[in-house]
Enzyme design. Structure first.
Site, PDB file in Angstrom:
ATOM      1  CE  LYS A 226      -1.701  -1.615   3.744  1.00 53.00           C
ATOM      2  NZ  LYS A 226      -2.411  -1.867   5.002  1.00 53.00           N
ATOM      3  CB  THR A 259      -5.772   8.511   7.722  1.00 53.12           C
ATOM      4  OG1 THR A 259      -4.748   9.060   8.579  1.00 53.12           O
ATOM      5  CG2 THR A 259      -6.095   9.514   6.636  1.00 53.12           C
ATOM      6  N   GLY A 261      -6.728   3.769  11.271  1.00 52.85           N
ATOM      7  CA  GLY A 261      -7.467   2.526  11.065  1.00 52.85           C
ATOM      8  C   GLY A 261      -7.678   2.146   9.611  1.00 52.85           C
ATOM      9  CB  THR A 262      -6.614   3.593   6.320  1.00 47.44           C
ATOM     10  OG1 THR A 262      -5.329   3.925   6.819  1.00 47.44           O
ATOM     11  CG2 THR A 262      -7.432   4.850   6.217  1.00 47.44           C
ATOM     12  N   GLY A 263      -5.557   0.803   7.484  1.00 49.59           N
ATOM     13  CA  GLY A 263      -4.949  -0.505   7.164  1.00 49.59           C
ATOM     14  C   GLY A 263      -5.819  -1.650   7.649  1.00 49.59           C
ATOM     15  CB  CYS A 264      -7.556  -2.256  10.908  1.00 51.39           C
ATOM     16  SG  CYS A 264      -6.221  -1.817  11.995  1.00 51.39           S
TER      17      CYS A 264
END
Ligand SMILES: Cc1ncc(COP(=O)(O)OP(=O)(O)O)c(N)n1
Ligand SMILES: Cc1nc(C(=O)O)sc1CCOP(=O)(O)O
Ligand SMILES: [Mg+2]
Length: 546
Positions: A226, A259, A261-264
């Site tokens: 990402k 932003t 928590g975007t990965g989870c």
């Protein structure tokens, strides 16, 4: 089975449908035959088979601020229609400022939670987040071998977005040696990819491709690196690798502090889509769009005083109109030859709106606007739907003039509004981030406002006098120059433009001027395709000269 004689029509109890009976077996099953205690489990089993529930199990840490971790995973899965059970690996004390404390759950108890869920509930996909110790990774791998699932999504969480460490270096080796070979996809961001590969420098898309390939060699079936944190990128570009092909997935970069928590969320959305039966690439695409939309809808929300806030996973409950799957990236070059239809002219020449649009596209129009001032709503919507199909199949964006309702109903690519129509910021609220919005502007101040309101382009005119729009003030070249010079958005010139003067407009070489919008010179003519073709060639020649 006991036979039951039919009651008379007047006395007959209302019978539920078969599906309602399966969903709610006790109150709605036949009122005359009470189920025996031994019959109950069988009825429940039937209900479970009839209504499968895509199931994601998240194995991750709790975030007390609820923006990331287990809390984000449950919200994201629920938003995409999957059930989400949770095995908690650590309890963190965190908020919008950062992580204040981490308390790892003993690995034996992580094992107990895993056995409880996996031995009883039919889990489709396991998604992992924070795994704070090598021992916990090992317990997870043992349980996955014992209770196989359809897919394993690994988000290799190592450092929080605030920069705090969530998994130590001892865990890294276990990730690489034990967990990755079992994974269907691993989703590191560039910082995590760099750490996994011994702190290599990742600066470019080409570096991201190399990283994806190196991580693939550790055993997962797919890798998504990402690029949201890459410096100087206007788009959010991720690199997907399936062992054969690299695919660059581009998304809009939403400007917001929210932003966390975007990965989870991305990994949970991938897991939810896989649980629903999607292919890996499709799951990743849906997940990326979901995150983009959620960020957009939450961009101005404020919770907490720290630098990074959470976002709203359940935005679609509040804005059901936004069609999450139709994000369309606006290309300003599409404004080059902008064909604007006119119901009166179509009637005069005996052609349908659909035929007029087909002909304009055949002649080379690069964007189309349906400007139907006196067509009945129902007829307009029907024609608009047909035009959406025509334009989609030709890759030409279709906008609707004035009518936000029609644009929503036909899922057009956007709308064009003027100074007396609905304000552009309200239109943006209604249409969401993925649609194109154009605004008519005659002054630099209006151009500035259109930009603030979130428009994508402005239409500026009348460059020349026109009879198509009543009482339209003429700006001339100098008025157009003033607007173009002040505009932060791309501009299309409009008003009295035809094959005789279009070249002179483009040859002005004005800043931000991308093309011309034309009504009568295309549609108040016998052959729309021929006129469009001539205008296109004039514009191309003018651009090659200036
Ligand atoms: C590309 C483009 N530019 C300007 C207009 C005019 O819009 P508006 O001022 O709202 O006037 P009407 O078209 O609604 O009469 C436009 N339609 N398209
Ligand atoms: C719809 C419209 N808007 C204008 C503006 O100045 O904003 S001029 C115009 C009419 C343009 O038609 P024609 O190409 O036939 O002159
Ligand atoms: Mg208007």
């Amino acid at each position: 089975m006991a036979s039951v004689s039919a009651p008379s029509a007047a006395l007959a109890p209302r019978r539920p449908s078969a599906s309602a009976a399966l969903l709610f077996p006790y109150p709605y099953s036949s009122p005359r035959v009470s189920p025996s205690p031994t019959a109950q489990p069988r009825r429940l089993a039937v209900a479970a088979r009839a209504m499968p529930w895509p199931h994601v199990l998240t194995v991750a840490g709790s975030d007390s601020g609820a923006g990331a971790g287990i809390q984000a995973d449950i919200k994201a899965s629920a938003a995409l229609g999957a059930y989400c059970s949770s095995v908690i690996t650590a309890v963190t004390a965190q908020n919008t400022v950062g992580v204040q404390g981490v308390h790892a759950v003993p690995e034996e108890f992580v094992g107990e939670q895993l056995r409880s869920v996996l031995s009883d509930m039919s889990v489709d996909v396991v998604k992992t987040g924070m795994l704070p110790s090598a021992g916990i990774v090992k317990v997870l791998c043992e349980n996955l071998r014992k209770f196989p699932v359809k897919a394993l999504v690994v988000d290799p969480v190592m450092v929080s977005t605030s920069g705090d460490t969530l998994s130590g270096p001892s865990t890294l080796a276990t990730f690489r040696d034990e967990l990755f070979p079992m994974a269907d996809i691993v989703t590191p961001n560039v910082k995590e990819a760099s750490k996994l590969l011994g702190d290599v420098s990742l600066q470019t898309i080409s570096d991201m491709r190399s990283a994806a390939e190196s991580i693939y060699k550790l055993g997962p079936k797919h890798v998504l690196v990402k690029g949201g944190d890459m410096p100087d990128s206007t788009d959010a570009i991720d690199v997907f690798f399936d062992g054969k092909e690299f695919i660059e997935l581009r998304g809009l970069r939403i400007k917001t502090r929210n932003t966390h928590g975007t990965g989870c969320t991305l990994a949970s959305c991938i897991a939810a889509e896989l649980a629903k039966g999607a292919t890996m690439l499709h799951a990743v695409e849906v997940a990326k769009k979901f995150v983009e939309s959620a960020l957009y809808h939450s961009k101005d929300r404020v919770i907490g005083n720290g630098p990074q806030g959470p976002f709203d996973h359940l935005f679609s409950l509040k804005s059901p109109l936004h069609k999450m799957g139709s994000l369309h990236k606006f290309n300003p070059d599409d404004l080059f030859l902008y064909a604007v239809t006119d119901s009166g002219m179509n009637k005069k020449w005996g052609r349908s709106i659909k035929d007029a649009v087909k002909a304009a596209i055949e002649g080379g129009a690069t964007i189309v606007q349906l400007r139907e001032k006196d067509t009945e709503t129902r007829e307009f919507l029907e024609a608009a739907k047909a035009c959406v199909d025509i334009c989609r199949s030709s890759g030409v964006p279709l906008l609707i003039n004035d009518r936000i309702d029609v644009a929503l109903a036909c899922n057009a690519d956007g709308v064009h509004v003027g100074q007396s129509d609905m304000p552009a910021w309200e239109v943006r609220e209604l249409l969401g981030p993925g649609k194109i919005i154009g605004v008519s502007c005659k002054t630099p101040a209006q151009a500035e406002q259109a930009w603030k309101d979130g428009a994508d382009y402005i239409g500026s005119g009348g460059v020349f006098p026109t009879t198509t729009k009543a009482n339209n003030p003429t700006l001339g070249f100098e008025g157009l120059r003033a607007v173009c010079s002040a505009s932060k958005l791309p501009v299309v010139a409009i008003g009295g433009i035809n094959t005789g003067n279009a070249g002179s407009v483009m040859e002005l070489g004005l800043p931000n001027l991308k093309g011309v919008a034309v009504v009568s010179a295309l549609f108040d003519r016998e052959c729309v395709a021929t006129e469009t073709r001539s205008l296109r060639s004039i514009l191309m020649n003018a651009c090659s000269r200036s």
